[in-house]
Design a protein around this motif. Sequence first.
Motif, PDB file in Angstrom:
ATOM      1  N   MET A   1       0.979  -1.109   0.250  1.00 31.55           N
ATOM      2  CA  MET A   1       0.091  -0.058  -0.208  1.00 31.55           C
ATOM      3  C   MET A   1       0.868   1.287  -0.057  1.00 31.55           C
ATOM      4  O   MET A   1       0.501   2.238  -0.750  1.00 31.55           O
ATOM      5  CB  MET A   1      -1.056  -0.071   1.130  1.00 31.55           C
ATOM      6  CG  MET A   1      -2.274  -0.997   0.902  1.00 31.55           C
ATOM      7  SD  MET A   1      -3.266  -0.571   2.422  1.00 31.55           S
ATOM      8  CE  MET A   1      -2.638  -0.762   3.900  1.00 31.55           C
ATOM      9  N   ALA A   2       2.087   1.261   0.841  1.00 31.08           N
ATOM     10  CA  ALA A   2       2.593   2.361   0.994  1.00 31.08           C
ATOM     11  C   ALA A   2       3.349   2.857  -0.425  1.00 31.08           C
ATOM     12  O   ALA A   2       3.480   3.960  -0.804  1.00 31.08           O
ATOM     13  CB  ALA A   2       3.892   2.364   2.194  1.00 31.08           C
ATOM     14  N   GLU A   3       3.893   1.712  -1.041  1.00 31.01           N
ATOM     15  CA  GLU A   3       4.727   1.865  -2.419  1.00 31.01           C
ATOM     16  C   GLU A   3       3.739   2.296  -3.451  1.00 31.01           C
ATOM     17  O   GLU A   3       4.012   3.231  -4.350  1.00 31.01           O
ATOM     18  CB  GLU A   3       5.349   0.644  -2.787  1.00 31.01           C
ATOM     19  CG  GLU A   3       6.484   0.416  -2.060  1.00 31.01           C
ATOM     20  CD  GLU A   3       7.581   1.489  -2.239  1.00 31.01           C
ATOM     21  OE1 GLU A   3       7.907   1.974  -3.172  1.00 31.01           O
ATOM     22  OE2 GLU A   3       8.166   1.880  -1.229  1.00 31.01           O
ATOM     23  N   GLU A   4       2.454   1.844  -3.332  1.00 30.41           N
ATOM     24  CA  GLU A   4       1.546   2.413  -4.434  1.00 30.41           C
ATOM     25  C   GLU A   4       1.154   3.691  -4.222  1.00 30.41           C
ATOM     26  O   GLU A   4       1.048   4.628  -4.966  1.00 30.41           O
ATOM     27  CB  GLU A   4       0.257   1.682  -4.411  1.00 30.41           C
ATOM     28  CG  GLU A   4      -0.674   1.759  -5.593  1.00 30.41           C
ATOM     29  CD  GLU A   4      -0.240   1.796  -6.959  1.00 30.41           C
ATOM     30  OE1 GLU A   4      -0.825   2.163  -7.965  1.00 30.41           O
ATOM     31  OE2 GLU A   4       0.934   1.199  -7.259  1.00 30.41           O
ATOM     32  N   THR A   5       0.961   4.019  -2.894  1.00 29.02           N
ATOM     33  CA  THR A   5       0.488   5.519  -2.638  1.00 29.02           C
ATOM     34  C   THR A   5       1.763   6.430  -3.194  1.00 29.02           C
ATOM     35  O   THR A   5       1.429   7.548  -3.607  1.00 29.02           O
ATOM     36  CB  THR A   5       0.321   5.517  -1.138  1.00 29.02           C
ATOM     37  OG1 THR A   5      -0.874   4.659  -0.735  1.00 29.02           O
ATOM     38  CG2 THR A   5      -0.168   7.053  -0.601  1.00 29.02           C
ATOM     39  N   ARG A   6       2.918   6.148  -2.792  1.00 24.38           N
ATOM     40  CA  ARG A   6       4.178   6.785  -3.044  1.00 24.38           C
ATOM     41  C   ARG A   6       4.285   6.863  -4.679  1.00 24.38           C
ATOM     42  O   ARG A   6       4.476   8.061  -5.005  1.00 24.38           O
ATOM     43  CB  ARG A   6       5.430   5.972  -2.876  1.00 24.38           C
ATOM     44  CG  ARG A   6       6.762   6.645  -2.952  1.00 24.38           C
ATOM     45  CD  ARG A   6       7.886   6.350  -2.100  1.00 24.38           C
ATOM     46  NE  ARG A   6       8.814   5.995  -2.898  1.00 24.38           N
ATOM     47  CZ  ARG A   6       9.894   5.504  -2.490  1.00 24.38           C
ATOM     48  NH1 ARG A   6      10.246   5.656  -1.189  1.00 24.38           N
ATOM     49  NH2 ARG A   6      10.999   4.985  -3.206  1.00 24.38           N
ATOM     50  N   LEU A   8       1.884   6.882  -6.950  1.00 28.33           N
ATOM     51  CA  LEU A   8       0.865   7.907  -7.640  1.00 28.33           C
ATOM     52  C   LEU A   8       0.788   9.093  -7.180  1.00 28.33           C
ATOM     53  O   LEU A   8       0.826  10.125  -7.905  1.00 28.33           O
ATOM     54  CB  LEU A   8      -0.640   7.223  -6.957  1.00 28.33           C
ATOM     55  CG  LEU A   8      -1.133   6.032  -7.252  1.00 28.33           C
ATOM     56  CD1 LEU A   8      -2.296   5.487  -6.680  1.00 28.33           C
ATOM     57  CD2 LEU A   8      -1.490   6.218  -9.001  1.00 28.33           C
ATOM     58  N   LEU A   9       1.617   9.426  -5.926  1.00 30.59           N
ATOM     59  CA  LEU A   9       1.540  10.830  -5.561  1.00 30.59           C
ATOM     60  C   LEU A   9       3.027  11.519  -6.299  1.00 30.59           C
ATOM     61  O   LEU A   9       3.003  12.612  -6.821  1.00 30.59           O
ATOM     62  CB  LEU A   9       2.121  10.856  -3.963  1.00 30.59           C
ATOM     63  CG  LEU A   9       0.816  10.629  -2.991  1.00 30.59           C
ATOM     64  CD1 LEU A   9       1.221  10.548  -1.553  1.00 30.59           C
ATOM     65  CD2 LEU A   9      -0.169  11.662  -3.241  1.00 30.59           C
ATOM     66  N   TYR A  30      -8.901  11.966 -11.097  1.00 28.87           N
ATOM     67  CA  TYR A  30      -9.593  10.604 -11.273  1.00 28.87           C
ATOM     68  C   TYR A  30      -9.174  10.072 -12.465  1.00 28.87           C
ATOM     69  O   TYR A  30      -8.778  10.565 -13.497  1.00 28.87           O
ATOM     70  CB  TYR A  30     -11.060  11.037 -11.769  1.00 28.87           C
ATOM     71  CG  TYR A  30     -11.971   9.528 -11.849  1.00 28.87           C
ATOM     72  CD1 TYR A  30     -12.199   9.157 -10.598  1.00 28.87           C
ATOM     73  CD2 TYR A  30     -12.107   8.902 -13.063  1.00 28.87           C
ATOM     74  CE1 TYR A  30     -12.843   7.816 -10.686  1.00 28.87           C
ATOM     75  CE2 TYR A  30     -12.776   7.881 -13.086  1.00 28.87           C
ATOM     76  CZ  TYR A  30     -13.368   7.366 -11.985  1.00 28.87           C
ATOM     77  OH  TYR A  30     -14.064   6.127 -12.009  1.00 28.87           O
ATOM     78  N   PRO A  31      -8.682   8.774 -12.774  1.00 26.62           N
ATOM     79  CA  PRO A  31      -9.196   7.660 -11.841  1.00 26.62           C
ATOM     80  C   PRO A  31      -8.109   7.371 -10.704  1.00 26.62           C
ATOM     81  O   PRO A  31      -8.471   6.581  -9.666  1.00 26.62           O
ATOM     82  CB  PRO A  31      -9.403   6.483 -12.647  1.00 26.62           C
ATOM     83  CG  PRO A  31      -8.355   6.625 -13.669  1.00 26.62           C
ATOM     84  CD  PRO A  31      -8.288   8.160 -14.071  1.00 26.62           C
ATOM     85  N   ASP A  32      -6.900   7.930 -10.860  1.00 20.02           N
ATOM     86  CA  ASP A  32      -5.769   7.850  -9.576  1.00 20.02           C
ATOM     87  C   ASP A  32      -6.504   7.985  -8.219  1.00 20.02           C
ATOM     88  O   ASP A  32      -5.996   7.607  -7.333  1.00 20.02           O
ATOM     89  CB  ASP A  32      -4.786   8.394  -9.807  1.00 20.02           C
ATOM     90  CG  ASP A  32      -3.712   7.659 -11.309  1.00 20.02           C
ATOM     91  OD1 ASP A  32      -4.229   6.549 -11.516  1.00 20.02           O
ATOM     92  OD2 ASP A  32      -2.955   8.267 -11.863  1.00 20.02           O
ATOM     93  N   ALA A  33      -7.363   9.191  -8.239  1.00 18.21           N
ATOM     94  CA  ALA A  33      -7.884   9.656  -7.031  1.00 18.21           C
ATOM     95  C   ALA A  33      -8.512   8.571  -6.348  1.00 18.21           C
ATOM     96  O   ALA A  33      -8.589   8.338  -4.957  1.00 18.21           O
ATOM     97  CB  ALA A  33      -8.538  10.672  -7.049  1.00 18.21           C
ATOM     98  N   ALA A  34      -9.305   8.012  -6.914  1.00 16.65           N
ATOM     99  CA  ALA A  34     -10.122   6.752  -6.319  1.00 16.65           C
ATOM    100  C   ALA A  34      -9.192   5.888  -5.856  1.00 16.65           C
ATOM    101  O   ALA A  34      -9.710   5.015  -4.813  1.00 16.65           O
ATOM    102  CB  ALA A  34     -11.227   6.187  -7.645  1.00 16.65           C
ATOM    103  N   VAL A  35      -8.095   5.441  -6.537  1.00 13.06           N
ATOM    104  CA  VAL A  35      -7.386   4.445  -6.133  1.00 13.06           C
ATOM    105  C   VAL A  35      -6.786   4.814  -4.831  1.00 13.06           C
ATOM    106  O   VAL A  35      -6.714   4.283  -3.841  1.00 13.06           O
ATOM    107  CB  VAL A  35      -6.073   4.124  -6.966  1.00 13.06           C
ATOM    108  CG1 VAL A  35      -5.186   3.260  -6.576  1.00 13.06           C
ATOM    109  CG2 VAL A  35      -7.060   3.491  -8.412  1.00 13.06           C
ATOM    110  N   VAL A  36      -6.148   6.374  -4.781  1.00 14.42           N
ATOM    111  CA  VAL A  36      -5.689   6.999  -3.431  1.00 14.42           C
ATOM    112  C   VAL A  36      -6.823   6.641  -2.291  1.00 14.42           C
ATOM    113  O   VAL A  36      -6.282   6.343  -1.186  1.00 14.42           O
ATOM    114  CB  VAL A  36      -5.056   8.255  -3.687  1.00 14.42           C
ATOM    115  CG1 VAL A  36      -4.645   8.917  -2.518  1.00 14.42           C
ATOM    116  CG2 VAL A  36      -3.927   8.133  -4.865  1.00 14.42           C
ATOM    117  N   VAL A  42      -8.425   1.775   3.332  1.00 14.50           N
ATOM    118  CA  VAL A  42      -7.829   0.445   3.892  1.00 14.50           C
ATOM    119  C   VAL A  42      -6.590   0.530   4.861  1.00 14.50           C
ATOM    120  O   VAL A  42      -6.543  -0.091   5.735  1.00 14.50           O
ATOM    121  CB  VAL A  42      -7.227  -0.636   2.624  1.00 14.50           C
ATOM    122  CG1 VAL A  42      -6.560  -1.724   3.027  1.00 14.50           C
ATOM    123  CG2 VAL A  42      -8.276  -0.980   1.706  1.00 14.50           C
ATOM    124  N   ALA A  43      -5.766   1.645   4.515  1.00 17.49           N
ATOM    125  CA  ALA A  43      -4.642   1.833   5.360  1.00 17.49           C
ATOM    126  C   ALA A  43      -5.152   2.342   6.985  1.00 17.49           C
ATOM    127  O   ALA A  43      -4.618   2.052   7.934  1.00 17.49           O
ATOM    128  CB  ALA A  43      -3.816   3.052   4.803  1.00 17.49           C
TER     129      ALA A  43
END
Length: 80
Positions: A1-6, A8-9, A30-36, A42-43
């Motif tokens: 989760m942390a790596e995917e957030t990193r 995308l940001l 969007y659509p990355d905002a929905a993923v974040v 979840v985090a």
Amino acid sequence: MAEETRRLLRLHLVSGEEGGDGTVLVDVPYPDAAVVAALLDVAAECFGERGDSVEETRQAALETLLQLAGFDGESQLRRS
């Protein structure tokens, strides 16, 4: 989760958008905002984060994820 957030940001980070207090605003479309948002929800559950609103809970989870993902000097995922 942390790596995917990193990931995308960093993808949406524009250099030079840092405030005087070190705050950085990242506009994630969007659509990355929905993923974040889903990652933060979840985090928040995983870390037991709580807040008065969904946004406060997500912000608390984001701060923890950023520490894990290497955006600060105390990151657990810092690479040499």
